[in-house]
Design a protein around this motif. Structure first.
Motif, PDB file in Angstrom:
ATOM      1  N   LYS A 122       0.767  -1.044  -0.038  1.00 41.05           N
ATOM      2  CA  LYS A 122       0.156   0.140  -0.119  1.00 41.05           C
ATOM      3  C   LYS A 122       0.966   0.757   0.123  1.00 41.05           C
ATOM      4  O   LYS A 122       1.780   0.998   0.495  1.00 41.05           O
ATOM      5  CB  LYS A 122      -0.997  -0.477   1.181  1.00 41.05           C
ATOM      6  N   THR A 123       0.572   2.353  -0.470  1.00 40.49           N
ATOM      7  CA  THR A 123       1.242   3.829   0.019  1.00 40.49           C
ATOM      8  C   THR A 123       1.005   4.184   1.194  1.00 40.49           C
ATOM      9  O   THR A 123       0.465   4.138   1.427  1.00 40.49           O
ATOM     10  CB  THR A 123       0.829   4.639  -1.499  1.00 40.49           C
ATOM     11  N   THR A 124       2.641   5.091   0.976  1.00 39.21           N
ATOM     12  CA  THR A 124       2.625   5.834   2.597  1.00 39.21           C
ATOM     13  C   THR A 124       2.883   6.884   2.204  1.00 39.21           C
ATOM     14  O   THR A 124       3.335   7.261   0.819  1.00 39.21           O
ATOM     15  CB  THR A 124       3.323   4.756   3.065  1.00 39.21           C
ATOM     16  N   PRO A 125       2.716   8.165   2.898  1.00 36.28           N
ATOM     17  CA  PRO A 125       2.935   9.294   2.788  1.00 36.28           C
ATOM     18  C   PRO A 125       4.264  10.444   2.732  1.00 36.28           C
ATOM     19  O   PRO A 125       5.571   9.228   4.006  1.00 36.28           O
ATOM     20  CB  PRO A 125       2.248  10.851   4.051  1.00 36.28           C
ATOM     21  N   ALA A 126       4.921  10.233   2.135  1.00 35.58           N
ATOM     22  CA  ALA A 126       6.295  11.100   1.474  1.00 35.58           C
ATOM     23  C   ALA A 126       6.784  12.016   3.041  1.00 35.58           C
ATOM     24  O   ALA A 126       5.696  12.862   2.224  1.00 35.58           O
ATOM     25  CB  ALA A 126       6.505  11.141  -0.081  1.00 35.58           C
ATOM     26  N   THR A 127       8.165  12.402   3.095  1.00 36.82           N
ATOM     27  CA  THR A 127       7.973  13.229   3.985  1.00 36.82           C
ATOM     28  C   THR A 127       9.203  14.023   3.241  1.00 36.82           C
ATOM     29  O   THR A 127      10.318  13.428   2.953  1.00 36.82           O
ATOM     30  CB  THR A 127       9.100  12.843   5.542  1.00 36.82           C
ATOM     31  N   ILE A 128       8.769  15.124   2.467  1.00 32.54           N
ATOM     32  CA  ILE A 128      10.052  15.923   1.538  1.00 32.54           C
ATOM     33  C   ILE A 128      10.842  16.806   2.353  1.00 32.54           C
ATOM     34  O   ILE A 128      10.402  17.920   2.654  1.00 32.54           O
ATOM     35  CB  ILE A 128       9.472  16.533   0.401  1.00 32.54           C
ATOM     36  N   LEU A 129      12.065  17.028   2.611  1.00 30.81           N
ATOM     37  CA  LEU A 129      13.213  17.589   2.955  1.00 30.81           C
ATOM     38  C   LEU A 129      13.811  18.067   2.026  1.00 30.81           C
ATOM     39  O   LEU A 129      15.293  16.957   1.384  1.00 30.81           O
ATOM     40  CB  LEU A 129      13.882  16.523   4.211  1.00 30.81           C
ATOM     41  N   GLN A 130      13.959  19.760   1.638  1.00 29.31           N
ATOM     42  CA  GLN A 130      14.617  20.292   1.276  1.00 29.31           C
ATOM     43  C   GLN A 130      16.115  20.260   1.901  1.00 29.31           C
ATOM     44  O   GLN A 130      16.047  20.636   2.378  1.00 29.31           O
ATOM     45  CB  GLN A 130      14.413  21.476   0.531  1.00 29.31           C
ATOM     46  N   HIS A 131      17.715  20.185   1.015  1.00 29.81           N
ATOM     47  CA  HIS A 131      17.935  20.439   2.050  1.00 29.81           C
ATOM     48  C   HIS A 131      18.780  22.612   1.796  1.00 29.81           C
ATOM     49  O   HIS A 131      17.746  23.017   0.620  1.00 29.81           O
ATOM     50  CB  HIS A 131      19.144  20.099   0.835  1.00 29.81           C
ATOM     51  N   SER A 132      19.573  22.385   3.334  1.00 31.81           N
ATOM     52  CA  SER A 132      19.209  24.284   3.031  1.00 31.81           C
ATOM     53  C   SER A 132      19.729  25.221   2.130  1.00 31.81           C
ATOM     54  O   SER A 132      19.140  26.286   1.837  1.00 31.81           O
ATOM     55  CB  SER A 132      18.933  24.732   4.483  1.00 31.81           C
TER      56      SER A 132
ATOM     57  N   MET B 133      11.539  11.317   2.136  1.00 33.70           N
ATOM     58  CA  MET B 133      11.902  10.276   3.526  1.00 33.70           C
ATOM     59  C   MET B 133      10.231   9.318   3.660  1.00 33.70           C
ATOM     60  O   MET B 133       9.548   9.720   3.250  1.00 33.70           O
ATOM     61  CB  MET B 133      11.760  10.253   5.218  1.00 33.70           C
ATOM     62  N   CYS B 134      10.341   7.874   3.327  1.00 39.36           N
ATOM     63  CA  CYS B 134       9.039   6.571   3.205  1.00 39.36           C
ATOM     64  C   CYS B 134       9.566   5.952   4.694  1.00 39.36           C
ATOM     65  O   CYS B 134      10.178   4.975   5.010  1.00 39.36           O
ATOM     66  CB  CYS B 134       9.408   5.815   2.153  1.00 39.36           C
ATOM     67  N   GLN B 135       8.529   5.417   4.768  1.00 41.27           N
ATOM     68  CA  GLN B 135       7.977   4.128   5.848  1.00 41.27           C
ATOM     69  C   GLN B 135       7.503   3.581   4.723  1.00 41.27           C
ATOM     70  O   GLN B 135       6.424   3.738   4.210  1.00 41.27           O
ATOM     71  CB  GLN B 135       7.197   4.958   6.912  1.00 41.27           C
ATOM     72  N   ILE B 136       7.859   1.994   5.106  1.00 42.80           N
ATOM     73  CA  ILE B 136       7.278   0.349   5.031  1.00 42.80           C
ATOM     74  C   ILE B 136       6.627   0.122   5.612  1.00 42.80           C
ATOM     75  O   ILE B 136       6.676  -0.232   7.161  1.00 42.80           O
ATOM     76  CB  ILE B 136       9.166  -0.696   4.686  1.00 42.80           C
TER      77      ILE B 136
END
Length: 442
Positions: A106-116, A129-132
Motif C-alpha cells: 500500500k502507499t505511505t505518505p512521503a516526507t520531503i526534506l529540501q536541503h537548506s 523519507m518513506c515508511q515501509i
C-alpha cells in the motif's frame, strides 16, 4: 595546438598525482572490489519491469529527478531515504510504494526534506523519507503523485541499498577511507592530479559527467584494479548545470553540476563499507603534518574527541610559481602526460582568517544525514576544527584570484616526504595505462 587543447593538457597532469597519493596514504584496500554496490535481487514479476539502471531517473509527472534509495532508520518512524534533485518551486505531495518480495505494498505518505544550501539555484538536493508498511520485505521503491498504488505499474523503481544484510560493524568495514570526488566535467583531463591517490591508497568514488581521453584511460585502469568506482553522472542530459557555485553570478539550473547531490549520495553509498569519508575536490589533498598517514591522524583525533563525527580541515592555497630546480633539485619531467605536477607547488599562501575561510571535511558517514560543500547540515555527532599545524588541505588550483609575491609565501615541501614511494608508482601506473610517450627524465 589551439587554446582549448592546451588547457586540457595542462589540466591532465595533476589528476594522476591525486590518485597515486591516495594509493600510498592508506593500506586497507581489497583487490576483489571492482564493482559498484550490488543491486538487490528478487523474483521477476510485477516489480521487475522498469527497474532503473541509471544514476539519474526522472520522476513521472513531476519536474524532479531521483538518484538513489537507501535504508535509513535514524529518523523515527521512517525507513528509507531517497536522494533526489527537486525543483524548489514545484514541490507537491508524494506517496511511497514498495515492492515487497514481488508484491506491491500500500502507499505511505512521503516526507520531503529540501536541503537548506542551494545557493539560489532553481533545483536543490532533496531527501524523500518513506515508511515501509508492516510485513513488507522491501527491495525496491518508487514515488507517486497520487495515493493510488495501481499507478505504479508503469513507474520506474529504485533498488534499495544498504539493506540489513549489507551492514557491518565499524571494525569490520571494508575500507578505512573513501574519497568522494564529485563532478568531473568539461572534458577534464588533468591526469597527473591523480598522483596523490597513490599516497592515500583507499577507495575512490568519482562522479563523471565527462573527462578527457587520457584521464578516461587512466581511470579505467584504476577501475580494473578495484580501488576506483566510476559513477556515471549525466546531469547535463536532464538539466542545464552551472559551472559555478552561485546562481546570481553563474546562472544555470543546479549548483556546480549537481555537486551537493553527489557529495550526499557518496556518503550514503559509503555508509556500510567505509569508516571515514573524505569530501574534498580533485585539486586538494588532505595532508597530516604530525602523523605518518591519515589512519594515524584519525586514531589520534578520534581518541581526543570521542563524540566527534565531523572533522573540518582548513584550506590552504598553493599558487603556481616558477619552480627553481637549481635551488630545490630536479623533479621528474612527465613527457607527453597531460596536466601539471603538484609536486612543484611548494609555496603556501597564509589564509586571511579575518574573512570567511573554507574548510573541507572528513566525516563518519553514519553520523551525517545531510552535508554541504564546506560544512555538514544535519548530523548526530559533534564537529571539530582540526588545527592547521596538525592537518591542512594542500590546494593546488589551476589559477588563483591573486598572484602574491614569493616573499609573502611560505615554503612547504611536505609532499616530498612521499616522493620515494610516489614517483615509482606514478611511473608504473602511467606505463600500464600507456600514457608515457618516452622515458621519464629526472
Amino acid at each position: 595546438m589551439d587554446a582549448a587543447t592546451s588547457l586540457k593538457k595542462k589540466l591532465a597532469l595533476p589528476l594522476i598525482v591525486a590518485l597515486i597519493f591516495i594509493l600510498l596514504f592508506n593500506v586497507n584496500l581489497p583487490n576483489n572490489n571492482n564493482k559498484s554496490i550490488p543491486k538487490p535481487s528478487g523474483p521477476a514479476g510485477v516489480c521487475s519491469l522498469g527497474i532503473s539502471e541509471q544514476t539519474i531517473t526522472p520522476l513521472k509527472n513531476t519536474k524532479h529527478l531521483l538518484v538513489s534509495a537507501y535504508v535509513d532508520q535514524r529518523v523515527k518512524d521512517l525507513d528509507i531515504r531517497i536522494i533526489g534533485i527537486f525543483k524548489r518551486d514545484s514541490i507537491q505531495p508524494l506517496h511511497c510504494v514498495f515492492c515487497c518480495t514481488n508484491v506491491l505494498s500500500k502507499t505511505t505518505p512521503a516526507t520531503i526534506l529540501q536541503h537548506s544550501d542551494h545557493f539560489g539555484f532553481p533545483f536543490t538536493t532533496t531527501d524523500v523519507m518513506c515508511q515501509i508498511p508492516q510485513n513488507c520485505k522491501a527491495t525496491r521503491v518508487t514515488l507517486l503523485t497520487t495515493p493510488d498504488k495501481e499507478s505504479a505499474s508503469d513507474s520506474t523503481w529504485l533498488p534499495i541499498r544498504n539493506q540489513k544484510s549489507d551492514r557491518q560493524k565499524e571494525e569490520n568495514m571494508k575500507f578505512d577511507f573513501t574519497v568522494c570526488i564529485s563532478n568531473l566535467f568539461g572534458d577534464y583531463n588533468n591526469v597527473l592530479q591523480f598522483q596523490t591517490n597513490e599516497i592515500y591508497k583507499c577507495k575512490v568514488v568519482i562522479y563523471n559527467t565527462s573527462c578527457g581521453p587520457e584521464l578516461d584511460r587512466l581511470l579505467q585502469n584504476y577501475s580494473q584494479e578495484g580501488f576506483v568506482e566510476m559513477v556515471p553522472w549525466p546531469i547535463d542530459k536532464h538539466l542545464n548545470p552551472s559551472r559555478g557555485w552561485l546562481h546570481s553570478e553563474h546562472g544555470g539550473d543546479v549548483h556546480y553540476f549537481g555537486q551537493l547531490t553527489t557529495l550526499n549520495e557518496c556518503i550514503y553509498r559509503s555508509m556500510e563499507r567505509s569508516r571515514y569519508v573524505l569530501l574534498n575536490d580533485i585539486d586538494e589533498i588532505i595532508m597530516p603534518y604530525q602523523h605518518k598517514d591519515l589512519m594515524s591522524l584519525m586514531n589520534t583525533l578520534q581518541n581526543q574527541n570521542p563524540n566527534t563525527g565531523v572533522f573540518l580541515i582548513e584550506n590552504h592555497t598553493y599558487p603556481k610559481k616558477t619552480f627553481n630546480q637549481n635551488k630545490w633539485g630536479p623533479l621528474p619531467q612527465w613527457n607527453g602526460v597531460p596536466g601539471f605536477d603538484i609536486m612543484v607547488h611548494i609555496y603556501r599562501e597564509e589564509p586571511n582568517r579575518n574573512i570567511y575561510h573554507p574548510h573541507k571535511l572528513i566525516v563518519q558517514p553514519r553520523a551525517v544525514q545531510q552535508t554541504s560543500v564546506h560544512d555538514v547540515l544535519m548530523m548526530s555527532a559533534t564537529k571539530f576544527k582540526v588545527p592547521p599545524d596538525v592537518c591542512r588541505i594542500i590546494h593546488s588550483p589551476i589559477r588563483t584570484p591573486t598572484d602574491p609575491p614569493l616573499d609573502r609565501l611560505h615554503v612547504d615541501t611536505r609532499l616530498w616526504d612521499f616522493k620515494d614511494k610516489l614517483l615509482p608508482n606514478v611511473i608504473k601506473v602511467l606505463r600500464r595505462a600507456e600514457l608515457l610517450r618516452s622515458e621519464t627524465q629526472n
